[in-house]
Design a protein around this motif. Structure first.
Motif, PDB file in Angstrom:
ATOM      1  N   MET A  77       0.948  -1.071   0.111  1.00 27.11           N
ATOM      2  CA  MET A  77       0.008  -0.162   0.028  1.00 27.11           C
ATOM      3  C   MET A  77       0.658   1.095   0.290  1.00 27.11           C
ATOM      4  N   VAL A  78       0.599   2.314  -0.587  1.00 31.30           N
ATOM      5  CA  VAL A  78       1.290   3.378  -0.702  1.00 31.30           C
ATOM      6  C   VAL A  78       0.609   4.390   0.276  1.00 31.30           C
ATOM      7  N   ASN A  79       1.845   4.950   0.909  1.00 29.10           N
ATOM      8  CA  ASN A  79       1.569   6.183   1.731  1.00 29.10           C
ATOM      9  C   ASN A  79       1.761   7.439   1.453  1.00 29.10           C
ATOM     10  N   ILE A  80       0.747   8.267   1.509  1.00 26.83           N
ATOM     11  CA  ILE A  80       0.673   9.615   1.138  1.00 26.83           C
ATOM     12  C   ILE A  80       0.685  10.479   2.093  1.00 26.83           C
ATOM     13  N   ASN A  81       1.618  11.327   2.704  1.00 23.62           N
ATOM     14  CA  ASN A  81       1.602  12.340   3.450  1.00 23.62           C
ATOM     15  C   ASN A  81       1.358  13.517   2.987  1.00 23.62           C
ATOM     16  N   LEU A  82       0.254  14.275   3.331  1.00 25.16           N
ATOM     17  CA  LEU A  82       0.048  15.840   2.706  1.00 25.16           C
ATOM     18  C   LEU A  82       0.617  16.583   3.955  1.00 25.16           C
TER      19      LEU A  82
ATOM     20  N   LEU B 105       3.606   3.775  -9.739  1.00 21.33           N
ATOM     21  CA  LEU B 105       4.350   4.979 -10.007  1.00 21.33           C
ATOM     22  C   LEU B 105       4.672   5.664  -8.527  1.00 21.33           C
ATOM     23  N   LEU B 106       3.695   5.962  -7.880  1.00 21.61           N
ATOM     24  CA  LEU B 106       3.943   6.413  -6.463  1.00 21.61           C
ATOM     25  C   LEU B 106       4.778   5.741  -5.367  1.00 21.61           C
ATOM     26  N   GLU B 107       4.658   4.446  -5.647  1.00 17.22           N
ATOM     27  CA  GLU B 107       5.343   3.476  -4.866  1.00 17.22           C
ATOM     28  C   GLU B 107       6.616   3.592  -5.238  1.00 17.22           C
ATOM     29  N   MET B 108       7.222   3.629  -6.524  1.00 18.82           N
ATOM     30  CA  MET B 108       8.266   3.825  -7.157  1.00 18.82           C
ATOM     31  C   MET B 108       8.878   5.168  -6.499  1.00 18.82           C
ATOM     32  N   ILE B 109       8.316   6.297  -6.859  1.00 15.52           N
ATOM     33  CA  ILE B 109       8.716   7.475  -6.455  1.00 15.52           C
ATOM     34  C   ILE B 109       9.014   7.527  -4.744  1.00 15.52           C
ATOM     35  N   ASN B 110       8.243   7.038  -4.288  1.00 15.62           N
ATOM     36  CA  ASN B 110       8.286   7.105  -2.800  1.00 15.62           C
ATOM     37  C   ASN B 110       9.656   6.173  -2.256  1.00 15.62           C
ATOM     38  N   ASN B 111      10.263   5.495  -2.997  1.00 19.70           N
ATOM     39  CA  ASN B 111      11.125   4.775  -2.815  1.00 19.70           C
ATOM     40  C   ASN B 111      12.656   5.613  -3.348  1.00 19.70           C
ATOM     41  N   LEU B 112      12.397   6.503  -4.199  1.00 16.89           N
ATOM     42  CA  LEU B 112      13.638   7.430  -4.261  1.00 16.89           C
ATOM     43  C   LEU B 112      14.195   8.010  -3.414  1.00 16.89           C
ATOM     44  N   SER B 113      15.511   8.426  -3.633  1.00 17.42           N
ATOM     45  CA  SER B 113      16.336   9.375  -2.667  1.00 17.42           C
ATOM     46  C   SER B 113      15.760  10.717  -2.894  1.00 17.42           C
ATOM     47  N   PRO B 114      15.848  11.683  -1.985  1.00 14.49           N
ATOM     48  CA  PRO B 114      15.313  13.120  -1.981  1.00 14.49           C
ATOM     49  C   PRO B 114      15.864  13.712  -3.253  1.00 14.49           C
ATOM     50  N   GLU B 115      17.301  13.697  -3.679  1.00 18.54           N
ATOM     51  CA  GLU B 115      17.530  14.211  -4.843  1.00 18.54           C
ATOM     52  C   GLU B 115      16.872  13.612  -6.238  1.00 18.54           C
ATOM     53  N   ASN B 116      16.792  12.226  -6.297  1.00 15.01           N
ATOM     54  CA  ASN B 116      15.980  11.659  -7.355  1.00 15.01           C
ATOM     55  C   ASN B 116      14.647  12.090  -7.617  1.00 15.01           C
ATOM     56  N   LYS B 117      14.130  12.354  -6.297  1.00 16.21           N
ATOM     57  CA  LYS B 117      12.461  12.862  -6.138  1.00 16.21           C
ATOM     58  C   LYS B 117      12.609  14.143  -6.906  1.00 16.21           C
ATOM     59  N   GLN B 118      13.544  14.948  -6.613  1.00 13.37           N
ATOM     60  CA  GLN B 118      13.472  16.326  -6.967  1.00 13.37           C
ATOM     61  C   GLN B 118      13.736  16.503  -8.547  1.00 13.37           C
ATOM     62  N   THR B 119      14.658  15.541  -8.956  1.00 16.41           N
ATOM     63  CA  THR B 119      14.821  15.068 -10.529  1.00 16.41           C
ATOM     64  C   THR B 119      13.523  14.961 -11.137  1.00 16.41           C
ATOM     65  N   ILE B 120      12.773  14.012 -10.696  1.00 20.98           N
ATOM     66  CA  ILE B 120      11.727  13.684 -11.182  1.00 20.98           C
ATOM     67  C   ILE B 120      10.548  14.811 -11.294  1.00 20.98           C
ATOM     68  N   LEU B 121      10.619  15.562 -10.198  1.00 20.11           N
ATOM     69  CA  LEU B 121       9.617  16.805  -9.977  1.00 20.11           C
ATOM     70  C   LEU B 121      10.025  17.893 -11.155  1.00 20.11           C
ATOM     71  N   ASP B 122      11.285  17.978 -11.207  1.00 14.31           N
ATOM     72  CA  ASP B 122      11.829  19.131 -12.009  1.00 14.31           C
ATOM     73  C   ASP B 122      11.351  18.448 -13.811  1.00 14.31           C
ATOM     74  N   LEU B 123      11.403  17.226 -14.075  1.00 16.08           N
ATOM     75  CA  LEU B 123      11.354  16.801 -15.306  1.00 16.08           C
ATOM     76  C   LEU B 123       9.646  17.107 -15.481  1.00 16.08           C
ATOM     77  N   VAL B 124       9.031  16.703 -14.517  1.00 16.00           N
ATOM     78  CA  VAL B 124       7.313  16.704 -14.823  1.00 16.00           C
ATOM     79  C   VAL B 124       7.149  18.147 -15.043  1.00 16.00           C
ATOM     80  N   LYS B 125       7.495  19.147 -14.167  1.00 16.54           N
ATOM     81  CA  LYS B 125       7.413  20.368 -14.356  1.00 16.54           C
ATOM     82  C   LYS B 125       7.572  20.976 -15.743  1.00 16.54           C
TER      83      LYS B 125
END
Length: 104
Positions: free
Chosen positions: A1-6, A81-101
């Motif tokens: 199950m994916v945990n999403i903390n808002l 996708l959320l599960e995979m992103i959740n398991n990334l390092s903070p730096e890689n999460k930021q890279t993904i966020l920058d790409l999506v933007k």
């Protein structure tokens, strides 16, 4: 199950999302909550703290369940996708966020 903390900002953004989806202005929502015409603008900006009672009142006005608000139904691919992103390092999460933007 994916945990999403808002975060607080994300919660306020979700309120704005549902408010816009229901085509209710911040002005009208403030009045429906029994406050001044600028009240809800101040809530959305973070100037006035959002209480649990206020959130429940807002969701009631917007006709949104707490489950719909906090646990929107996701497609299986979105959950993966959320599960995979959740398991990334903070730096890689930021890279993904920058790409999506950039793709927006």
């Amino acid at each position: 199950m994916v945990n999403i903390n808002l975060t607080k900002e994300e919660i306020l953004n979700r309120i704005g999302y549902f408010r816009n989806l229901r085509n209710i202005s911040a002005y009208k929502l403030g009045l429906e909550l029994g406050h001044s015409k600028t009240y809800f603008y101040r809530v959305e900006s973070g100037e006035i703290a959002l209480t649990l009672d206020m959130l429940l009142d807002i969701l009631d006005i917007l006709q949104v369940t707490t489950t719909e608000f906090f646990c929107p139904s996701l497609k299986d691919d979105d959950k993966i996708l959320l599960e995979m992103i959740n398991n990334l390092s903070p730096e890689n999460k930021q890279t993904i966020l920058d790409l999506v933007k950039k793709l927006k």
